[in-house]
Design a protein around this motif. Structure first.
Motif, PDB file in Angstrom:
ATOM      1  N   SER A   1      -9.095  19.769  -1.504  1.00 18.00           N
ATOM      2  CA  SER A   1     -10.095  18.744  -1.797  1.00 18.00           C
ATOM      3  C   SER A   1      -9.546  17.682  -2.745  1.00 18.00           C
ATOM      4  O   SER A   1      -9.922  16.505  -2.662  1.00 18.00           O
ATOM      5  CB  SER A   1     -11.342  19.382  -2.404  1.00 18.00           C
ATOM      6  OG  SER A   1     -11.011  20.107  -3.588  1.00 18.00           O
ATOM      7  N   PHE A   2      -8.641  18.086  -3.654  1.00 16.38           N
ATOM      8  CA  PHE A   2      -8.058  17.118  -4.578  1.00 16.38           C
ATOM      9  C   PHE A   2      -7.181  16.114  -3.829  1.00 16.38           C
ATOM     10  O   PHE A   2      -7.257  14.907  -4.065  1.00 16.38           O
ATOM     11  CB  PHE A   2      -7.243  17.845  -5.651  1.00 16.38           C
ATOM     12  CG  PHE A   2      -6.681  16.932  -6.714  1.00 16.38           C
ATOM     13  CD1 PHE A   2      -7.457  16.557  -7.788  1.00 16.38           C
ATOM     14  CD2 PHE A   2      -5.383  16.440  -6.613  1.00 16.38           C
ATOM     15  CE1 PHE A   2      -6.943  15.709  -8.770  1.00 16.38           C
ATOM     16  CE2 PHE A   2      -4.864  15.604  -7.582  1.00 16.38           C
ATOM     17  CZ  PHE A   2      -5.654  15.232  -8.662  1.00 16.38           C
ATOM     18  N   ARG A   3      -6.344  16.609  -2.920  1.00 14.66           N
ATOM     19  CA  ARG A   3      -5.495  15.703  -2.146  1.00 14.66           C
ATOM     20  C   ARG A   3      -6.340  14.791  -1.249  1.00 14.66           C
ATOM     21  O   ARG A   3      -6.049  13.598  -1.118  1.00 14.66           O
ATOM     22  CB  ARG A   3      -4.505  16.497  -1.314  1.00 14.66           C
ATOM     23  CG  ARG A   3      -3.606  15.671  -0.404  1.00 14.66           C
ATOM     24  CD  ARG A   3      -2.702  14.714  -1.167  1.00 14.66           C
ATOM     25  NE  ARG A   3      -1.675  15.388  -1.893  1.00 14.66           N
ATOM     26  CZ  ARG A   3      -0.466  15.690  -1.402  1.00 14.66           C
ATOM     27  NH1 ARG A   3      -0.172  15.399  -0.154  1.00 14.66           N
ATOM     28  NH2 ARG A   3       0.439  16.281  -2.167  1.00 14.66           N
ATOM     29  N   VAL A   4      -7.385  15.342  -0.648  1.00 13.22           N
ATOM     30  CA  VAL A   4      -8.276  14.516   0.180  1.00 13.22           C
ATOM     31  C   VAL A   4      -8.933  13.432  -0.667  1.00 13.22           C
ATOM     32  O   VAL A   4      -9.029  12.261  -0.258  1.00 13.22           O
ATOM     33  CB  VAL A   4      -9.337  15.400   0.862  1.00 13.22           C
ATOM     34  CG1 VAL A   4     -10.420  14.543   1.514  1.00 13.22           C
ATOM     35  CG2 VAL A   4      -8.692  16.292   1.903  1.00 13.22           C
ATOM     36  N   GLY A   5      -9.387  13.798  -1.863  1.00 14.02           N
ATOM     37  CA  GLY A   5      -9.987  12.810  -2.751  1.00 14.02           C
ATOM     38  C   GLY A   5      -9.004  11.732  -3.166  1.00 14.02           C
ATOM     39  O   GLY A   5      -9.375  10.546  -3.272  1.00 14.02           O
ATOM     40  N   MET A   6      -7.755  12.101  -3.388  1.00 15.94           N
ATOM     41  CA  MET A   6      -6.731  11.116  -3.745  1.00 15.94           C
ATOM     42  C   MET A   6      -6.481  10.142  -2.592  1.00 15.94           C
ATOM     43  O   MET A   6      -6.322   8.932  -2.802  1.00 15.94           O
ATOM     44  CB  MET A   6      -5.436  11.832  -4.120  1.00 15.94           C
ATOM     45  CG  MET A   6      -5.454  12.479  -5.486  1.00 15.94           C
ATOM     46  SD  MET A   6      -5.564  11.251  -6.808  1.00 15.94           S
ATOM     47  CE  MET A   6      -4.107  10.270  -6.470  1.00 15.94           C
ATOM     48  N   ILE A   7      -6.451  10.652  -1.381  1.00 16.80           N
ATOM     49  CA  ILE A   7      -6.226   9.774  -0.230  1.00 16.80           C
ATOM     50  C   ILE A   7      -7.392   8.806  -0.059  1.00 16.80           C
ATOM     51  O   ILE A   7      -7.202   7.607   0.187  1.00 16.80           O
ATOM     52  CB  ILE A   7      -6.019  10.621   1.041  1.00 16.80           C
ATOM     53  CG1 ILE A   7      -4.732  11.440   0.924  1.00 16.80           C
ATOM     54  CG2 ILE A   7      -5.970   9.735   2.280  1.00 16.80           C
ATOM     55  CD1 ILE A   7      -4.518  12.413   2.077  1.00 16.80           C
ATOM     56  N   ILE A   8      -8.619   9.311  -0.198  1.00 15.78           N
ATOM     57  CA  ILE A   8      -9.788   8.439  -0.082  1.00 15.78           C
ATOM     58  C   ILE A   8      -9.775   7.366  -1.160  1.00 15.78           C
ATOM     59  O   ILE A   8     -10.048   6.180  -0.899  1.00 15.78           O
ATOM     60  CB  ILE A   8     -11.080   9.277  -0.160  1.00 15.78           C
ATOM     61  CG1 ILE A   8     -11.197  10.191   1.064  1.00 15.78           C
ATOM     62  CG2 ILE A   8     -12.306   8.384  -0.269  1.00 15.78           C
ATOM     63  CD1 ILE A   8     -12.366  11.151   1.005  1.00 15.78           C
ATOM     64  N   ALA A   9      -9.448   7.747  -2.402  1.00 13.10           N
ATOM     65  CA  ALA A   9      -9.401   6.778  -3.493  1.00 13.10           C
ATOM     66  C   ALA A   9      -8.324   5.726  -3.263  1.00 13.10           C
ATOM     67  O   ALA A   9      -8.529   4.528  -3.535  1.00 13.10           O
ATOM     68  CB  ALA A   9      -9.162   7.506  -4.814  1.00 13.10           C
ATOM     69  N   THR A  10      -7.171   6.142  -2.750  1.00 11.09           N
ATOM     70  CA  THR A  10      -6.099   5.183  -2.474  1.00 11.09           C
ATOM     71  C   THR A  10      -6.512   4.178  -1.410  1.00 11.09           C
ATOM     72  O   THR A  10      -6.262   2.972  -1.535  1.00 11.09           O
ATOM     73  CB  THR A  10      -4.824   5.926  -2.029  1.00 11.09           C
ATOM     74  OG1 THR A  10      -4.469   6.890  -3.025  1.00 11.09           O
ATOM     75  CG2 THR A  10      -3.685   4.960  -1.820  1.00 11.09           C
ATOM     76  N   PHE A  11      -7.156   4.665  -0.343  1.00  7.47           N
ATOM     77  CA  PHE A  11      -7.644   3.756   0.696  1.00  7.47           C
ATOM     78  C   PHE A  11      -8.666   2.777   0.134  1.00  7.47           C
ATOM     79  O   PHE A  11      -8.649   1.584   0.451  1.00  7.47           O
ATOM     80  CB  PHE A  11      -8.267   4.548   1.842  1.00  7.47           C
ATOM     81  CG  PHE A  11      -7.261   5.235   2.719  1.00  7.47           C
ATOM     82  CD1 PHE A  11      -5.944   4.823   2.753  1.00  7.47           C
ATOM     83  CD2 PHE A  11      -7.642   6.301   3.514  1.00  7.47           C
ATOM     84  CE1 PHE A  11      -5.011   5.459   3.555  1.00  7.47           C
ATOM     85  CE2 PHE A  11      -6.726   6.941   4.339  1.00  7.47           C
ATOM     86  CZ  PHE A  11      -5.402   6.518   4.351  1.00  7.47           C
ATOM     87  N   ALA A  12      -9.588   3.288  -0.697  1.00 12.78           N
ATOM     88  CA  ALA A  12     -10.641   2.429  -1.232  1.00 12.78           C
ATOM     89  C   ALA A  12     -10.080   1.373  -2.168  1.00 12.78           C
ATOM     90  O   ALA A  12     -10.536   0.219  -2.159  1.00 12.78           O
ATOM     91  CB  ALA A  12     -11.676   3.286  -1.965  1.00 12.78           C
TER      92      ALA A  12
ATOM     93  N   PHE B   1       0.826  -1.215   0.000  1.00 11.21           N
ATOM     94  CA  PHE B   1       0.000   0.000   0.000  1.00 11.21           C
ATOM     95  C   PHE B   1       0.859   1.263   0.000  1.00 11.21           C
ATOM     96  O   PHE B   1       0.627   2.187  -0.766  1.00 11.21           O
ATOM     97  CB  PHE B   1      -0.934  -0.017   1.210  1.00 11.21           C
ATOM     98  CG  PHE B   1      -1.490   1.329   1.557  1.00 11.21           C
ATOM     99  CD1 PHE B   1      -2.501   1.900   0.797  1.00 11.21           C
ATOM    100  CD2 PHE B   1      -1.013   2.046   2.650  1.00 11.21           C
ATOM    101  CE1 PHE B   1      -3.012   3.144   1.114  1.00 11.21           C
ATOM    102  CE2 PHE B   1      -1.517   3.290   2.974  1.00 11.21           C
ATOM    103  CZ  PHE B   1      -2.529   3.833   2.198  1.00 11.21           C
ATOM    104  N   LEU B   2       1.869   1.318   0.887  1.00  9.97           N
ATOM    105  CA  LEU B   2       2.646   2.545   1.046  1.00  9.97           C
ATOM    106  C   LEU B   2       3.420   2.885  -0.222  1.00  9.97           C
ATOM    107  O   LEU B   2       3.500   4.054  -0.623  1.00  9.97           O
ATOM    108  CB  LEU B   2       3.600   2.411   2.232  1.00  9.97           C
ATOM    109  CG  LEU B   2       4.365   3.672   2.621  1.00  9.97           C
ATOM    110  CD1 LEU B   2       3.404   4.804   2.951  1.00  9.97           C
ATOM    111  CD2 LEU B   2       5.286   3.399   3.801  1.00  9.97           C
TER     112      LEU B   2
END
Length: 349
Positions: free
Chosen positions: A207-218, A182-183
């Protein structure tokens, strides 16, 4: 006079747990020489029984109170900002020392105006940083948990029910995703995607960075839910109630949505409750490798990352967000364990 408990009735299709029935006796109906007449039979579903067990658990009650208070604080962040008259980006540099930019006073500059002190260097209010940081961390954790669980349930149900080549392909994709670190993916993917849409001089929206983090987790966490749901569906697809539904002419959609999904909601719910604290700690860990939430958006993980250089001079700056993350994750884990015990009819708790 004694209360009589009725025997559980026969199993109904689509429900593997029998509801408990409690026989209530009217005291006036019990007379010498006359039979006892039942006044009413109150049935409880497995969900109601789980709710009763959860309410009796003191650990669940305590952790739920902590989580509710945390959620209220996060949701009311703008209201708290209006009450205090301080925003998370306000800088009180006049209350910092000239030579080291450390807060003036004891315990990181704690005062009536700043109950948790000030941030070294920039002089921002730690309380407002903490309140808005909770909002950011909980938003990322819950959004990632919801998306990854939805994907995992859909893929797991289809793979467990389909069999054949489709099930084999889904299992192969799950194993391949689990084997990928993952990392390393986060370190490579997040900067590459940002460079694809933004130049080096552009201010990347938070918001773009937050969206990228959420997508990576998902992308990386749907696999555990899919594997769990697939195993549950495989164990249920040959049961009598599924065969009865199939024999009565029910379609695949009806069997999946009305017969199988209601019987796997308990482990899925427990998985969600345990995924949220895992995402909170993972999001904080991303801040240490500089791919977490960017300034000026407040974030608990970045607060800890920024406080490392002031650890010896101002330990309160590290202590406050660290204890907050610890209590938040502990409350989620304790509530998840209690929820698992409450949903398990064989549990001794």
């Amino acid at each position: 006079m004694s209360n009589t408990t009725a025997e559980p009735g026969p199993r109904s299709p689509g429900n593997e747990e029998t509801a408990a029935a409690v026989l209530q006796v009217d005291p006036s109906a019990e007379q010498p020489g006359s039979p006892v007449e039942a006044k009413a039979i109150v049935g409880r579903s497995p969900g109601q029984l789980a709710w009763l067990r959860l309410k009796r658990d003191r650990t669940a009650r305590f952790s739920a109170i902590v989580l509710i208070i945390t959620a209220i604080v996060a949701l009311c962040a703008p209201l708290i900002e209006k009450i205090t008259g301080t925003s998370p980006t306000d800088q009180f540099t006049s209350q910092l020392t000239d030579f080291a930019a450390l807060p003036i006073g004891y315990l990181g500059g704690i005062s009536g105006a700043h109950p948790l002190g000030l941030e070294p260097g920039l002089g921002r209010d730690i309380l407002m940083q903490l309140v808005y940081g909770l909002r950011t961390s909980l938003l990322i954790a819950f959004a990632a948990a919801l998306i990854s669980t939805t994907i995992g349930v859909l893929v797991g149900v289809v793979g467990g029910y389909a069999r054949g080549w489709l099930d084999s392909m889904i299992s192969w994709i799950i194993d391949l995703t689990l084997a990928f670190p993952f990392l390393i993916f986060a370190l490579a993917a997040i900067p590459v995607v940002e460079n694809r849409f933004f130049n080096a001089r552009d201010n990347i929206p938070a918001s773009f960075r937050v969206g990228m983090i959420i997508a990576t987790f998902a992308i990386f966490n749907w696999t555990n839910t899919a594997r769990l749901v697939r195993g549950q569906v495989i164990s249920l697809r040959e049961r009598e109630f599924v065969e009865a539904a199939r024999a009565s002419g029910a379609g695949t959609g009806h069997i999946l949505l009305r017969q199988l999904l209601p019987n796997i909601w308990a482990p899925v719910l427990v998985t969600v409750s345990l995924n949220v604290p895992a995402f909170i700690t993972a999001e904080a860990a991303l801040a240490f490798v500089n791919i977490g939430v960017t300034e000026p958006t407040p974030d608990l993980g970045r607060m800890i990352f920024n406080s490392i250089q002031y650890l010896s001079a101002d330990p309160m700056y590290t202590f406050i967000p660290g204890v907050t993350i610890f209590l938040l994750v502990l409350a989620f884990n304790l509530f998840g364990d209690s929820l698992r015990d409450a949903l398990d009819p064989k549990s001794s708790r």
